[in-house]
Scaffold this motif. Structure first.
Motif, mmCIF file in Angstrom:
data_model
loop_
_atom_site.group_PDB
_atom_site.id
_atom_site.type_symbol
_atom_site.label_atom_id
_atom_site.label_comp_id
_atom_site.label_asym_id
_atom_site.label_seq_id
_atom_site.Cartn_x
_atom_site.Cartn_y
_atom_site.Cartn_z
ATOM 1 N N THR A 142 0.834 -1.211 0.000
ATOM 2 C CA THR A 142 0.000 0.000 0.000
ATOM 3 C C THR A 142 0.862 1.252 0.000
ATOM 4 O OG1 THR A 142 -1.822 1.189 1.087
ATOM 5 C CG2 THR A 142 -0.337 0.034 2.562
ATOM 6 N N PRO A 143 0.629 2.213 -0.928
ATOM 7 C CA PRO A 143 -0.266 2.139 -2.064
ATOM 8 C C PRO A 143 0.152 0.998 -2.996
ATOM 9 C CG PRO A 143 0.472 4.415 -1.723
ATOM 10 C CD PRO A 143 1.270 3.546 -0.806
ATOM 11 N N THR A 144 -0.841 0.404 -3.674
ATOM 12 C CA THR A 144 -0.542 -0.751 -4.514
ATOM 13 C C THR A 144 0.056 -0.319 -5.852
ATOM 14 O OG1 THR A 144 -2.759 -0.772 -5.477
ATOM 15 C CG2 THR A 144 -2.412 -2.087 -3.468
ATOM 16 N N ASN A 145 0.790 -1.255 -6.426
ATOM 17 C CA ASN A 145 1.452 -1.061 -7.708
ATOM 18 C C ASN A 145 0.715 -1.909 -8.743
ATOM 19 O OD1 ASN A 145 3.275 -0.901 -9.812
ATOM 20 N ND2 ASN A 145 5.000 -1.812 -8.724
ATOM 21 N N PRO A 146 0.071 -1.345 -9.764
ATOM 22 C CA PRO A 146 0.145 0.040 -10.217
ATOM 23 C C PRO A 146 -1.133 0.852 -10.021
ATOM 24 C CG PRO A 146 -0.499 -1.323 -12.053
ATOM 25 C CD PRO A 146 -0.509 -2.203 -10.824
ATOM 26 N N LEU A 147 -2.148 0.306 -9.304
ATOM 27 C CA LEU A 147 -3.445 1.008 -9.275
ATOM 28 C C LEU A 147 -3.614 1.926 -8.069
ATOM 29 C CD1 LEU A 147 -5.721 -1.832 -10.734
ATOM 30 C CD2 LEU A 147 -5.051 0.308 -11.851
ATOM 31 N N LEU A 148 -2.567 2.063 -7.255
ATOM 32 C CA LEU A 148 -2.555 3.039 -6.156
ATOM 33 C C LEU A 148 -3.741 2.879 -5.211
ATOM 34 C CD1 LEU A 148 -0.046 4.898 -6.302
ATOM 35 C CD2 LEU A 148 -0.805 4.469 -8.606
ATOM 36 N N LYS A 149 -4.133 1.609 -4.968
ATOM 37 C CA LYS A 149 -5.179 1.378 -3.967
ATOM 38 C C LYS A 149 -4.556 1.559 -2.588
ATOM 39 C CE LYS A 149 -7.888 -1.882 -6.635
ATOM 40 N NZ LYS A 149 -8.349 -3.268 -6.743
ATOM 41 N N ILE A 150 -5.387 1.979 -1.635
ATOM 42 C CA ILE A 150 -4.884 2.167 -0.274
ATOM 43 C C ILE A 150 -5.480 1.081 0.613
ATOM 44 C CG2 ILE A 150 -4.727 3.786 1.675
ATOM 45 C CD1 ILE A 150 -3.275 4.787 -0.842
ATOM 46 N N VAL A 151 -4.602 0.406 1.357
ATOM 47 C CA VAL A 151 -5.035 -0.676 2.238
ATOM 48 C C VAL A 151 -4.891 -0.198 3.683
ATOM 49 C CG1 VAL A 151 -4.566 -3.061 2.931
ATOM 50 C CG2 VAL A 151 -4.241 -2.384 0.540
ATOM 51 N N ASP A 152 -5.882 -0.512 4.507
ATOM 52 C CA ASP A 152 -5.891 -0.075 5.903
ATOM 53 C C ASP A 152 -4.941 -0.966 6.722
ATOM 54 O OD1 ASP A 152 -6.466 0.594 8.530
ATOM 55 O OD2 ASP A 152 -8.613 0.911 8.116
ATOM 56 N N ILE A 153 -3.724 -0.486 6.932
ATOM 57 C CA ILE A 153 -2.694 -1.303 7.601
ATOM 58 C C ILE A 153 -3.142 -1.683 9.011
ATOM 59 C CG2 ILE A 153 -0.300 -1.345 8.440
ATOM 60 C CD1 ILE A 153 0.431 0.598 6.178
ATOM 61 N N LYS A 154 -3.621 -0.677 9.763
ATOM 62 C CA LYS A 154 -3.964 -0.912 11.173
ATOM 63 C C LYS A 154 -5.086 -1.954 11.296
ATOM 64 C CE LYS A 154 -2.907 -0.056 15.322
ATOM 65 N NZ LYS A 154 -3.792 -0.863 16.016
ATOM 66 N N ALA A 155 -6.081 -1.850 10.398
ATOM 67 C CA ALA A 155 -7.211 -2.808 10.466
ATOM 68 C C ALA A 155 -6.693 -4.234 10.252
ATOM 69 C CB ALA A 155 -8.260 -2.455 9.416
ATOM 70 N N ILE A 156 -5.746 -4.395 9.342
ATOM 71 C CA ILE A 156 -5.252 -5.748 9.056
ATOM 72 C C ILE A 156 -4.302 -6.231 10.149
ATOM 73 C CG2 ILE A 156 -3.915 -7.155 7.429
ATOM 74 C CD1 ILE A 156 -5.107 -5.488 5.185
ATOM 75 N N THR A 157 -3.428 -5.352 10.629
ATOM 76 C CA THR A 157 -2.494 -5.819 11.662
ATOM 77 C C THR A 157 -3.265 -6.188 12.943
ATOM 78 O OG1 THR A 157 -1.985 -3.578 12.417
ATOM 79 C CG2 THR A 157 -0.488 -4.543 10.797
ATOM 80 N N SER A 158 -4.417 -5.546 13.184
ATOM 81 C CA SER A 158 -5.139 -5.959 14.400
ATOM 82 C C SER A 158 -5.780 -7.333 14.216
ATOM 83 C CB SER A 158 -6.107 -4.894 14.922
ATOM 84 O OG SER A 158 -6.909 -4.434 13.908
ATOM 85 N N ILE A 159 -6.209 -7.659 12.991
ATOM 86 C CA ILE A 159 -6.695 -9.032 12.728
ATOM 87 C C ILE A 159 -5.524 -10.002 12.951
ATOM 88 C CG2 ILE A 159 -7.488 -10.655 10.926
ATOM 89 C CD1 ILE A 159 -8.907 -8.316 9.557
ATOM 90 N N CYS A 160 -4.353 -9.633 12.436
ATOM 91 C CA CYS A 160 -3.170 -10.506 12.525
ATOM 92 C C CYS A 160 -2.763 -10.730 13.975
ATOM 93 C CB CYS A 160 -2.006 -9.896 11.747
ATOM 94 S SG CYS A 160 -2.252 -9.970 9.970
#
Ligand code: P1T
Length: 379
Positions: A142-160
């Motif tokens: 995030t941002p993703t290559n090449p479509l520049l999507k934004i991923v919610d890091i905090k939301a995923i790390t709390s699942i992890c």
């Protein structure tokens, strides 16, 4: 210490033998020992090298981490992470992802019986649905290559964290100037150092940073045991590049914002992918998660005519057509035939990556010249 001070000083001490302010290029394979096992901390340069040590410490400081470990390329760093897992383990990764990351997962590690699920991480429900008993790691770009999507890091790390799953963030597009995943509880941050960290299109290198002592030990073991280490000359070049990371990133962000706004208003442009634009679906999240929107953007022309996209790329003069990103000079890339050619076309189309997509790495030239170049190229 604040960011600019760290970019200039972290990891670097005056050379103990001469006082040289710049870390010397220790161009040596081995180190003389006084007696077997009695040495100054350095035995062999695959294991340790003082120029590399300085860089590893600098990168760790910039990512607010304890341990930095450098590899011969970004993909060698990814390779080291994947070697932490065993047959039967499952990994969930972003579906819009650098083509080489997809390739190493599918073509190198799937035959060794790791399982990969590629999901659209802009919707958290997709991740919840993909996680299973076997999931050992979530790979976030995030941002993703090449479509520049934004991923919610905090939301995923709390699942992890809840489930004992590792989280790894490829922070190449943002750089530590804009985003620090370890502060959002990621276990490992990965970089293609080749890009913004090096900053001058003269080095290929990768790095991992972590706060976890046990993971750091394993990753350093893999660095030495598998041997994909960068040479001291390249470490020196990156140490030099880091000293201007903050001012380069500021200008990359300013220029990319101007270019994105100009493209958005252009009558021949149908879509601009840049998280700094309010119309971008990840704009609000990017505003919370990042300290700026970066220097990367992609766009499509109206009508989606392949030949017109190709002509536009050929016409560019200040932007050079080529792979890579993050250097001071502006680059234009055709992801479908270059950086993402290793992803099968059906898979690419599923994620929204069309053959007509044009990706720009906006450099730090005068933005008026960049816009004039795009104007004459689009016509
Ligand atoms: O090229 P290398 O240093 O091995 O890094 C691989 C890599 C990993 N992650 C991301 C997000 C990347 O963009 C890359 C390399 N990308 C390109 C060469 C490119 O033009 O997109």
């Amino acid at each position: 210490m604040k960011f600019a001070t760290k970019a200039i000083h972290a990891g670097v001490e005056p050379d103990p033998t001469t006082g040289a302010i710049m870390t010397p290029i220790y161009q040596t394979s081995t180190y003389v020992q006084e007696s077997p096992g009695k040495h100054k901390g350095y035995e062999y340069s695959r294991t340790h090298n003082p120029t590399r040590t300085a860089l590893q410490n600098a990168l760790a400081a910039l990512e607010n981490g304890k341990h930095g470990i450098c590899y011969a390329s970004g993909l060698a760093a990814t390779d080291a992470v994947l070697k932490l897992y065993r047959p039967g383990d499952e990994i969930i990764a972003t579906n819009d992802i650098y083509g080489g990351t997809y390739r190493i997962m599918k073509r190198i590690y799937e035959p060794f019986c790791l399982t990969f699920k590629f999901v659209d991480m802009s919707n958290m429900a997709n991740i919840e649905a993909a996680v299973s008993e076997k999931t050992k790691m979530i790979w976030i770009e995030t941002p993703t290559n090449p479509l520049l999507k934004i991923v919610d890091i905090k939301a995923i790390t709390s699942i992890c964290r809840k489930r004992g799953i590792h989280s790894v963030v490829d922070n190449t597009f943002a750089s530590p100037y804009l985003q620090n995943p370890l502060d959002m509880e990621a276990d490992i941050v990965m970089h293609s150092v080749t890009k913004y960290l090096g900053g001058h299109s003269d080095t290929v290198m990768g790095a991992l940073v972590t706060n976890d002592d046990a993971l750091a030990k394993e990753l350093a073991f893999i660095q030495n045991a598998s041997g994909a280490v960068p040479g001291p000359q390249d470490c020196f070049l990156v140490l030099r590049g880091l000293k201007t990371l903050h001012i380069r990133m500021q200008r990359h962000c300013e220029n990319a914002m101007e270019v994105a706004k100009w493209l958005e208003a252009h009558p021949k442009v149908s879509k601009v992918y840049y998280p700094g634009l309010p119309a971008h679906p990840g704009h609000e999240l990017a505003s919370r998660q990042m300290r700026g929107y970066g220097g990367m953007l992609s766009f499509e022309l109206k009508g989606d005519v392949y030949d017109e996209a190709v002509k536009t790329m050929e016409n560019l003069k200040v932007f050079s057509l080529g792979e890579s990103l993050g250097g001071v000079e502006s680059l234009c890339t055709h992801p479908a035939s270059m950086t993402h050619a290793s992803i099968p076309k059906e898979e690419r189309l599923k994620t929204g990556l069309k053959d007509t997509l044009i990706r720009l790495s906006v450099g730090i030239e005068d933005v008026e010249d960049l816009i004039a170049d795009l104007e004459q190229a689009i016509g």
